[in-house]
Motif scaffolding. Structure first.
Motif, PDB file in Angstrom:
ATOM      1  N   SER A 263       0.817  -1.226   0.000  1.00  0.00           N
ATOM      2  CA  SER A 263       0.000   0.000   0.000  1.00  0.00           C
ATOM      3  C   SER A 263       0.842   1.264   0.000  1.00  0.00           C
ATOM      4  N   LEU A 264       1.943   1.249  -0.714  1.00  0.00           N
ATOM      5  CA  LEU A 264       2.819   2.420  -0.745  1.00  0.00           C
ATOM      6  C   LEU A 264       2.130   3.558  -1.496  1.00  0.00           C
ATOM      7  N   THR A 265       2.061   4.717  -0.852  1.00  0.00           N
ATOM      8  CA  THR A 265       1.361   5.850  -1.438  1.00  0.00           C
ATOM      9  C   THR A 265       2.234   7.091  -1.332  1.00  0.00           C
ATOM     10  N   LYS A 266       2.291   7.816  -2.426  1.00  0.00           N
ATOM     11  CA  LYS A 266       3.076   9.053  -2.429  1.00  0.00           C
ATOM     12  C   LYS A 266       2.441  10.020  -3.420  1.00  0.00           C
ATOM     13  N   GLY A 267       2.134  11.204  -2.965  1.00  0.00           N
ATOM     14  CA  GLY A 267       1.537  12.175  -3.865  1.00  0.00           C
ATOM     15  C   GLY A 267       2.369  13.439  -3.964  1.00  0.00           C
ATOM     16  N   PHE A 268       2.314  14.059  -5.120  1.00  0.00           N
ATOM     17  CA  PHE A 268       2.903  15.378  -5.296  1.00  0.00           C
ATOM     18  C   PHE A 268       1.754  16.310  -5.644  1.00  0.00           C
ATOM     19  N   PRO A 269       1.946  17.625  -5.488  1.00  0.00           N
ATOM     20  CA  PRO A 269       0.860  18.535  -5.846  1.00  0.00           C
ATOM     21  C   PRO A 269       0.334  18.230  -7.245  1.00  0.00           C
ATOM     22  N   GLY A 270      -0.920  17.850  -7.325  1.00  0.00           N
ATOM     23  CA  GLY A 270      -1.523  17.612  -8.634  1.00  0.00           C
ATOM     24  C   GLY A 270      -1.370  16.207  -9.184  1.00  0.00           C
ATOM     25  N   VAL A 271      -0.485  15.403  -8.612  1.00  0.00           N
ATOM     26  CA  VAL A 271      -0.276  14.055  -9.136  1.00  0.00           C
ATOM     27  C   VAL A 271      -0.254  13.038  -7.996  1.00  0.00           C
ATOM     28  N   GLN A 272      -0.927  11.927  -8.193  1.00  0.00           N
ATOM     29  CA  GLN A 272      -0.780  10.811  -7.271  1.00  0.00           C
ATOM     30  C   GLN A 272       0.267   9.883  -7.892  1.00  0.00           C
ATOM     31  N   ALA A 273       1.535  10.049  -7.469  1.00  0.00           N
ATOM     32  CA  ALA A 273       2.623   9.321  -8.126  1.00  0.00           C
ATOM     33  C   ALA A 273       2.582   7.841  -7.804  1.00  0.00           C
ATOM     34  N   LEU A 274       2.202   7.496  -6.578  1.00  0.00           N
ATOM     35  CA  LEU A 274       2.059   6.095  -6.187  1.00  0.00           C
ATOM     36  C   LEU A 274       0.750   5.964  -5.430  1.00  0.00           C
ATOM     37  N   ASP A 275      -0.046   4.991  -5.821  1.00  0.00           N
ATOM     38  CA  ASP A 275      -1.360   4.844  -5.220  1.00  0.00           C
ATOM     39  C   ASP A 275      -1.525   3.401  -4.739  1.00  0.00           C
ATOM     40  N   HIS A 276      -1.284   3.183  -3.451  1.00  0.00           N
ATOM     41  CA  HIS A 276      -1.415   1.849  -2.848  1.00  0.00           C
ATOM     42  C   HIS A 276      -0.744   0.760  -3.673  1.00  0.00           C
ATOM     43  N   VAL A 277       0.537   0.922  -3.892  1.00  0.00           N
ATOM     44  CA  VAL A 277       1.273  -0.043  -4.710  1.00  0.00           C
ATOM     45  C   VAL A 277       1.837  -1.167  -3.837  1.00  0.00           C
ATOM     46  N   HIS A 278       1.677  -2.390  -4.315  1.00  0.00           N
ATOM     47  CA  HIS A 278       2.276  -3.544  -3.641  1.00  0.00           C
ATOM     48  C   HIS A 278       3.417  -4.066  -4.496  1.00  0.00           C
ATOM     49  N   PHE A 279       4.454  -4.530  -3.842  1.00  0.00           N
ATOM     50  CA  PHE A 279       5.590  -5.070  -4.592  1.00  0.00           C
ATOM     51  C   PHE A 279       6.330  -6.048  -3.694  1.00  0.00           C
ATOM     52  N   MET A 280       6.577  -7.247  -4.210  1.00  0.00           N
ATOM     53  CA  MET A 280       7.284  -8.257  -3.424  1.00  0.00           C
ATOM     54  C   MET A 280       8.543  -8.666  -4.169  1.00  0.00           C
ATOM     55  N   LEU A 281       9.648  -8.670  -3.452  1.00  0.00           N
ATOM     56  CA  LEU A 281      10.902  -9.129  -4.055  1.00  0.00           C
ATOM     57  C   LEU A 281      11.436 -10.263  -3.217  1.00  0.00           C
ATOM     58  N   ARG A 282      11.724 -11.407  -3.879  1.00  0.00           N
ATOM     59  CA  ARG A 282      12.276 -12.532  -3.137  1.00  0.00           C
ATOM     60  C   ARG A 282      13.797 -12.488  -3.205  1.00  0.00           C
ATOM     61  N   ALA A 283      14.410 -13.141  -2.230  1.00  0.00           N
ATOM     62  CA  ALA A 283      15.868 -13.274  -2.290  1.00  0.00           C
ATOM     63  C   ALA A 283      16.194 -14.167  -3.486  1.00  0.00           C
ATOM     64  N   GLY A 284      17.254 -13.840  -4.188  1.00  0.00           N
ATOM     65  CA  GLY A 284      17.667 -14.671  -5.304  1.00  0.00           C
ATOM     66  C   GLY A 284      16.742 -14.606  -6.498  1.00  0.00           C
ATOM     67  N   GLU A 285      16.140 -13.451  -6.733  1.00  0.00           N
ATOM     68  CA  GLU A 285      15.357 -13.318  -7.964  1.00  0.00           C
ATOM     69  C   GLU A 285      15.686 -11.996  -8.647  1.00  0.00           C
ATOM     70  N   ILE A 286      15.535 -12.009  -9.974  1.00  0.00           N
ATOM     71  CA  ILE A 286      15.671 -10.769 -10.731  1.00  0.00           C
ATOM     72  C   ILE A 286      14.261 -10.365 -11.127  1.00  0.00           C
TER      73      ILE A 286
END
Lengths: 503, 319
Positions: A15-38
């Protein structure tokens, strides 16, 4: 693929969220990174990739959401802090210090020392050792700046990993590498993967995504579109995820058309310059697109610079309309109604502080001479015509061009030359660093220009792309024009084998 | 390897060539007396040039050093002669004050991101003004220690004297070399000059290093001021005007890139000696105006800056 489901999550963004004036740059983003993966992170410009990376590395503060590394909630204060937490980043423009030695770059801030003095010998020995695990055998006492970008990137990676990075973020690392260097980089990435490091790989090159990534996450307009194993994601589906619309597979491919005949508009015989490019013959007819393909440094850009008079030819003769001409400077070339959009858009092309209008009229005004100022009305007219014609997305013609996206800057550069009504246009990497949507538009534009009877010379590293719009393709290798492909031979496979040199 | 040391080697070549020319005209240049005087006369310039080298290596500039030298002289004269303060205590005091002053400039440069040029220019005027606040007269310093120190010297074979201030200068250079090339601080200075943003991203303590650099520069300027006061035995508000520019010239002639990131301390020593050599030559010549020193240094400076451009252009081309 083998270990995908047994590895625990290394980095967990929810649920990563980040907004700038006028733009919602990130809106509840999920991201999973495992060890040993590209893990490939893809998206068009403005998708939120860079914002996500900047939040991860402490450049921006998030508005909401959580970031866990190894199950621990983290919040990086700055890049150095992120690195100490275990998140290392390597950028396209290597952010190291070219004036320091390789060893100092690897160890700055943590040099081995005794009685306050740096143990230089020890530092060199350990640097050489460290780099040898990456298959790099170089003199570590030389300044970093004396090595190629590829070597500098490997040093940057080695530094990040050695600083206990568990997560390595690579932000468009391959953009300025040639094919061999990319291969070396991939070998290193695969090696790091077996060492259990999680790698986030941001790139515009779809081929490379499929070559190394285990999983792909696509962002669009600050939202998560999806996250899938590479093997289960066909290319066309990936593109449609990125674009958010269906793209016909043949959209990028040119309709078969008859070979262009007639007298060449421009021709070069035995044209060359020592140490730049070997003498070559080249002819381009009106309404024809000739592609120049080859690895970085193979002489593509050098050929363009020679033709446009930026470099002066030592041998051979140039002809326009069959008559011999002299092209000793870019001014000569532009008087012959040649146009050239350079590869390095940011430093050689746009004037970032000037408005879109000023950028568009630049070449035309230069051609007229500064004593014959275009009237403001005429300037507005020209600028607005091209903004409409090329669909340059800008609120108005007065916006500084530096604030536009890469694709729109490229279109404005094209407009700059089109305004001079050229007969022969050279485009050096017109689609580099441009998102997929703008990419297709530029290609359509190239085709339209050629239908209007312009002669075009296009340089590109993307083989599929160059094969799609070129009538003929000249392949370069080691500063030599090795072969000219036409008709059925204009396809990515043939171009590639010719570049690779299967004779 | 060669290319990196080329600027220093060229500087050295210029010095040797110049020395040989002087020697050919005036055989007495070979005497240790001339060499000893060369070191003594330029001791204060050498000391302050070490600090300036660090500043320029980091990509900055320090225009306040000439004023700090003058202020040091005036301060010493006033407190020693008028207030009878122990000279050693006075030395410690002025070194401390200068270090604080430098730290203040470094802080301003770092925190408010004001160009070093502006901050140190303001510092230059401020300190020069402070001299006049203390006194407008030239005050002789008669403290016995001044006589004693001037007498300390190693006799060189051939009648020359390696004076105390010359020894101090050589020591400062030795310490400068160690600091620049064999400590973390030194590496950080080069890092700052290479690329400030990258240095920050790599975890170099940019703020701390900036403050330390200007502290060092002002500290060494005060030390140079003490050496200068031994040399003149007086404090005068208008002393050492333009020394900051002589110092910058010595550093650049010594092969340090004015844009920062590349150069050596030893090169600066040679740069200082070249300036001294020109001055000595003009004194020996007798008929030339002393302004010819400035003209010669101007020409040399120009030649070296052109050379540096050429070298960096060449190294980009061969990449």
């Amino acid at each position: 693929m083998q270990s995908l489901n047994v590895q625990p999550d290394l980095l967990e963004i929810s649920s990563l969220t980040k907004g700038f004036p006028g733009v919602q740059a990130l809106d509840h983003v999920h991201f999973m990174l495992r060890a040993g993966e590209i893990h490939g992170l893809l998206g068009e410009n403005g998708a939120g990739k860079s914002t996500m990376i900047k939040v991860l590395t402490g450049v921006y503060r998030r508005d909401a959401g959580s970031i866990r590394l190894d199950g621990q909630e983290i919040e990086a204060r700055d890049t150095a802090h992120a690195l100490s937490l275990g998140i290392g980043t390597v950028y396209q423009e290597v952010n190291l210090l070219p004036n320091l030695s390789v060893a100092e770059n690897l160890f700055i801030g943590r040099q081995p020392h005794r009685f306050g003095l740096v143990r230089t010998g020890e530092m060199r020995r350990r640097s050489a050792e460290l780099l040898s695990t990456y298959g790099l055998d170089i003199n570590v006492t030389e300044p970093l700046g004396s090595f190629s970008v590829a070597v500098q990137q490997i040093v940057a990676i080695a530094r990040a990993v050695d600083l206990s990075a568990k997560v390595l973020i690579l932000d468009e690392p391959t953009a300025s590498l040639d094919a061999n260097e990319v291969e070396t980089l991939f070998r290193i990435l695969n090696d790091l993967k077996t060492r259990g490091i999680g790698i986030v790989f941001v790139t515009h090159f779809l081929d490379q995504v499929y070559a190394v990534c285990d999983r792909i996450t696509v962002l669009r307009n600050g939202r998560l579109v999806g996250s899938r194993p590479t093997a289960e994601l066909p290319r066309i589906e990936l593109v449609s995820m990125m674009l958010g619309r269906e793209l016909a597979a043949e959209a990028l491919h040119r309709n078969q058309r008859p070979a262009v005949t007639g007298d060449p508009l421009v021709a070069f015989k035995d044209y060359g310059k020592r140490r730049l490019v070997e003498p070559f013959d080249l002819a381009v007819r009106p309404g024809e697109v000739v592609g120049l393909a080859g690895l970085l440094g193979s002489g593509r850009t050098e050929t363009a610079k020679l033709i446009f008079g930026i470099e002066r030819a030592e041998t051979g003769q140039a002809y326009v309309d069959g008559k011999p001409v002299r092209i000793a400077s870019a001014r000569d070339a532009s008087r012959l109604r040649f146009g050239f959009t350079p590869e390095d858009r940011k430093t050689e092309g746009i004037v970032a502080e000037l408005s879109v209008r000023e950028n568009i009229i630049l070449a035309l005004q230069a051609q007229r001479g500064w004593l014959h100022q275009l009237t403001r009305r005429r300037q507005d007219e020209i600028a607005n015509r091209f903004i409409r014609l090329l669909d340059i997305r800008t609120p108005d013609a007065e916006k500084p061009i530096g604030l536009l996206s890469g694709g729109n800057q490229q279109k404005a550069l094209l407009a700059r030359w089109l305004a001079t009504e050229p007969r022969f246009l050279i485009l050096d990497e017109p689609t580099r660093g441009i998102d997929v949507g703008a990419h297709a538009e530029i290609i359509r534009l190239i085709e339209r220009l050629c239908e209007d009877g312009l002669a075009l010379l296009v340089i590109s590293s993307e083989l599929e792309e160059i094969a799609s719009y070129s009538d003929r393709v000249v392949v370069l290798r080691e500063r030599r024009h090795v072969r000219e492909l036409s008709g059925e031979d204009v396809n990515a496979d043939t171009i590639m084998t010719t570049i690779a040199g299967h004779q | 390897m060669m290319r990196r040391h080329l600027p220093v080697l060229i500087t050295l070549g210029v010095f040797i060539a110049g020395y040989l020319i002087c020697l050919a005209q005036f055989p007495s240049f070979a005497s240790t007396r001339v060499i000893g005087n060369l070191l003594t006369d330029n001791a204060f310039l050498g000391i302050v040039a070490v600090g300036m080298t660090f500043v320029i290596l980091s990509g900055g500039i320090d225009l306040s050093v000439g004023s700090v030298i003058a202020f040091t002289g005036v301060f010493l004269a006033v407190v020693i002669e008028r207030y009878n303060v122990n000279p050693y205590l006075a030395f410690l005091l002025i070194l401390g004050i200068a270090a604080l002053f430098g730290a203040g400039m470094g802080l301003l440069i770092h925190i408010f991101e004001i160009p070093a040029f502006i901050v140190t220019l303001a510092g230059m005027f401020l300190v020069r003004g402070m001299c006049f606040v203390l006194t407008t007269d030239s005050i002789p310093i008669n403290a016995p220690i001044y006589g004693q120190v001037t007498d300390i010297a190693f006799s060189l074979p051939g009648g020359g004297r390696l004076t105390f201030v010359a020894i101090v200068m050589l020591l400062v250079f030795a310490l400068g070399i160690v600091l620049a090339h064999f400590t973390r601080f030194g590496a950080n200075v080069y890092a700052l000059g290479g690329n400030r943003t990258s240095a920050q991203l790599m975890g170099v303590p940019v703020g701390k290093t900036t403050v330390k650099i200007y502290m060092l520069s002002s500290f060494l300027a005060a030390l140079a001021g003490i050496a200068f006061s031994f040399y003149t035995s007086a404090g005068y508000s208008l002393a050492a005007t333009g020394v900051e520019l002589d110092t910058i010239a010595a550093v650049v002639i010594g092969g340090t890139l004015l844009t920062g990131g590349s150069g050596t301390i030893i090169g600066t020593l040679v740069g200082v000696l070249i300036q001294g050599l020109i001055q000595t030559y003009i004194t020996f010549e007798g008929t030339l105006s002393s302004w010819w020193t400035k003209i010669a240094i101007g020409a040399l400076l120009f030649a070296f800056i052109v050379l540096q451009r050429g070298l960096s252009a060449a190294s980009i081309r061969t990449r």
